[in-house]
Design a protein around this motif. Sequence first.
Motif, PDB file in Angstrom:
ATOM      1  N   VAL A  26       1.115  -1.503  -0.154  1.00  0.00           N
ATOM      2  CA  VAL A  26       0.022   0.168  -0.105  1.00  0.00           C
ATOM      3  C   VAL A  26       0.475   1.017   0.294  1.00  0.00           C
ATOM      4  N   PRO A  27       0.686   1.825  -0.840  1.00  0.00           N
ATOM      5  CA  PRO A  27       1.800   3.335  -0.498  1.00  0.00           C
ATOM      6  C   PRO A  27       1.654   4.295   0.535  1.00  0.00           C
ATOM      7  N   GLU A  28       2.689   4.831   0.487  1.00  0.00           N
ATOM      8  CA  GLU A  28       2.710   5.324   2.029  1.00  0.00           C
ATOM      9  C   GLU A  28       1.766   6.414   2.218  1.00  0.00           C
ATOM     10  N   GLU A  29       1.575   7.162   0.760  1.00  0.00           N
ATOM     11  CA  GLU A  29       0.592   8.422   1.444  1.00  0.00           C
ATOM     12  C   GLU A  29      -0.903   8.026   1.443  1.00  0.00           C
ATOM     13  N   ALA A  30      -0.726   6.579   0.887  1.00  0.00           N
ATOM     14  CA  ALA A  30      -2.212   6.393   0.867  1.00  0.00           C
ATOM     15  C   ALA A  30      -2.182   5.832   3.180  1.00  0.00           C
ATOM     16  N   LEU A  31      -1.507   5.249   3.435  1.00  0.00           N
ATOM     17  CA  LEU A  31      -1.358   4.790   4.470  1.00  0.00           C
ATOM     18  C   LEU A  31      -1.119   6.828   5.753  1.00  0.00           C
ATOM     19  N   LEU A  32      -0.498   7.541   5.471  1.00  0.00           N
ATOM     20  CA  LEU A  32      -0.684   8.608   5.706  1.00  0.00           C
ATOM     21  C   LEU A  32      -2.304   9.864   5.704  1.00  0.00           C
ATOM     22  N   THR A  33      -2.577   9.679   4.831  1.00  0.00           N
ATOM     23  CA  THR A  33      -4.265   9.956   4.642  1.00  0.00           C
ATOM     24  C   THR A  33      -4.614   9.520   5.625  1.00  0.00           C
ATOM     25  N   ALA A  34      -4.977   8.008   5.409  1.00  0.00           N
ATOM     26  CA  ALA A  34      -5.899   7.360   6.499  1.00  0.00           C
ATOM     27  C   ALA A  34      -5.840   7.578   7.622  1.00  0.00           C
ATOM     28  N   GLU A  35      -4.039   7.768   8.438  1.00  0.00           N
ATOM     29  CA  GLU A  35      -4.469   8.130   9.366  1.00  0.00           C
ATOM     30  C   GLU A  35      -4.862   9.240  10.262  1.00  0.00           C
ATOM     31  N   LYS A  36      -4.187  10.264   9.358  1.00  0.00           N
ATOM     32  CA  LYS A  36      -4.650  11.746   9.240  1.00  0.00           C
ATOM     33  C   LYS A  36      -6.715  11.947   9.276  1.00  0.00           C
ATOM     34  N   GLY A  37      -7.215  10.435   8.742  1.00  0.00           N
ATOM     35  CA  GLY A  37      -8.540  10.436   8.361  1.00  0.00           C
ATOM     36  C   GLY A  37      -9.239   9.754   9.720  1.00  0.00           C
ATOM     37  N   LEU A  38      -8.457   9.066  10.067  1.00  0.00           N
ATOM     38  CA  LEU A  38      -8.979   8.644  11.689  1.00  0.00           C
ATOM     39  C   LEU A  38      -8.964  10.339  12.457  1.00  0.00           C
ATOM     40  N   ALA A  39      -8.156  10.524  12.156  1.00  0.00           N
ATOM     41  CA  ALA A  39      -8.030  11.476  13.939  1.00  0.00           C
ATOM     42  C   ALA A  39      -9.220  12.032  13.609  1.00  0.00           C
ATOM     43  N   GLN A  40     -10.192  12.632  12.225  1.00  0.00           N
ATOM     44  CA  GLN A  40     -10.755  13.827  12.014  1.00  0.00           C
ATOM     45  C   GLN A  40     -12.137  12.975  12.200  1.00  0.00           C
ATOM     46  N   PHE A  41     -12.195  11.592  12.266  1.00  0.00           N
ATOM     47  CA  PHE A  41     -13.773  10.850  12.206  1.00  0.00           C
ATOM     48  C   PHE A  41     -13.674  10.291  13.626  1.00  0.00           C
ATOM     49  N   LYS A  42     -12.266  10.591  14.276  1.00  0.00           N
ATOM     50  CA  LYS A  42     -12.254  10.186  15.734  1.00  0.00           C
ATOM     51  C   LYS A  42     -13.337  11.877  16.948  1.00  0.00           C
ATOM     52  N   ASN A  43     -12.651  12.677  15.789  1.00  0.00           N
ATOM     53  CA  ASN A  43     -13.425  14.199  16.113  1.00  0.00           C
ATOM     54  C   ASN A  43     -15.005  13.948  16.268  1.00  0.00           C
ATOM     55  N   LEU A  44     -14.699  13.749  15.459  1.00  0.00           N
ATOM     56  CA  LEU A  44     -16.690  13.640  14.817  1.00  0.00           C
ATOM     57  C   LEU A  44     -17.767  12.743  15.868  1.00  0.00           C
ATOM     58  N   VAL A  45     -16.565  11.424  16.118  1.00  0.00           N
ATOM     59  CA  VAL A  45     -17.734  10.415  16.665  1.00  0.00           C
ATOM     60  C   VAL A  45     -17.759  11.301  18.546  1.00  0.00           C
ATOM     61  N   THR A  46     -19.068  11.244  19.201  1.00  0.00           N
ATOM     62  CA  THR A  46     -18.418  12.101  20.814  1.00  0.00           C
ATOM     63  C   THR A  46     -20.087  10.967  21.271  1.00  0.00           C
TER      64      THR A  46
END
Length: 221
Positions: A26-46
């Motif tokens: 898996v491209p490293e850029e894909a993983l980095l994007t996914a990790e940033k996305g996970l942080a955004q996801f966590k911020n939306l879950v309450t």
Amino acid sequence: MRPYKYILVFAAIALLINYTSAQNQVPEEALLTAEKGLAQFKNLVTETNYKDFGFETPEEISKAVLGEPIREFMVGLNELKEYRPEDDPRILLKDGDEYTYPVTAANHVRASLTVGKKGNRWKLVSFGSPYTSKLIAKTLERRCTERLPRSSYFIVKVPALYYFFLGYRQGDRLLIIPLSDDRKLDFQAGRTIPSERAFALLSKSVSSKMKMRTTTPILLD
């Protein structure tokens, strides 16, 4: 087979061969994007909406991590409508530049996060989908073997019809596994079927629905 379809078949075969050889790369850029996305996801879950996103307790949110990604291919509605039983089903597979990461907590899949390459950049495509994410995890758990490990599988989705399958290669054949039952199309969750049969059934179903729409009379007062 029409000449231009030979080109599509060769392109589809190359795409699948590339997939099986690079599933774990898996491209490293894909993983980095996914990790940033996970942080955004966590911020939306309450603490009030965590169940809507598949979590069992509010405490799981902060502990959620990314699991092993699985590649995605798409089948377009227009191509599906034109599909014929004698066509090679692999010509329907498009893209392949998307990866879905399971989001896990307490050693269980709770949701998922998808990233895709748009132009030269990787971007967050979607997150959530707890129901489908758990179906994928459940099916993989049941189907993975030493001869056919997790890395052999990929997702085949028909977004316009909201159908999701797991796919894998067997020689030069494309086989798919429905994630849920559909009695009308004789799809059984977890049962492998030839992709040509599944796509032919889906194509027929789409054509029938389109025909009904065009022949239904409009009643005027």
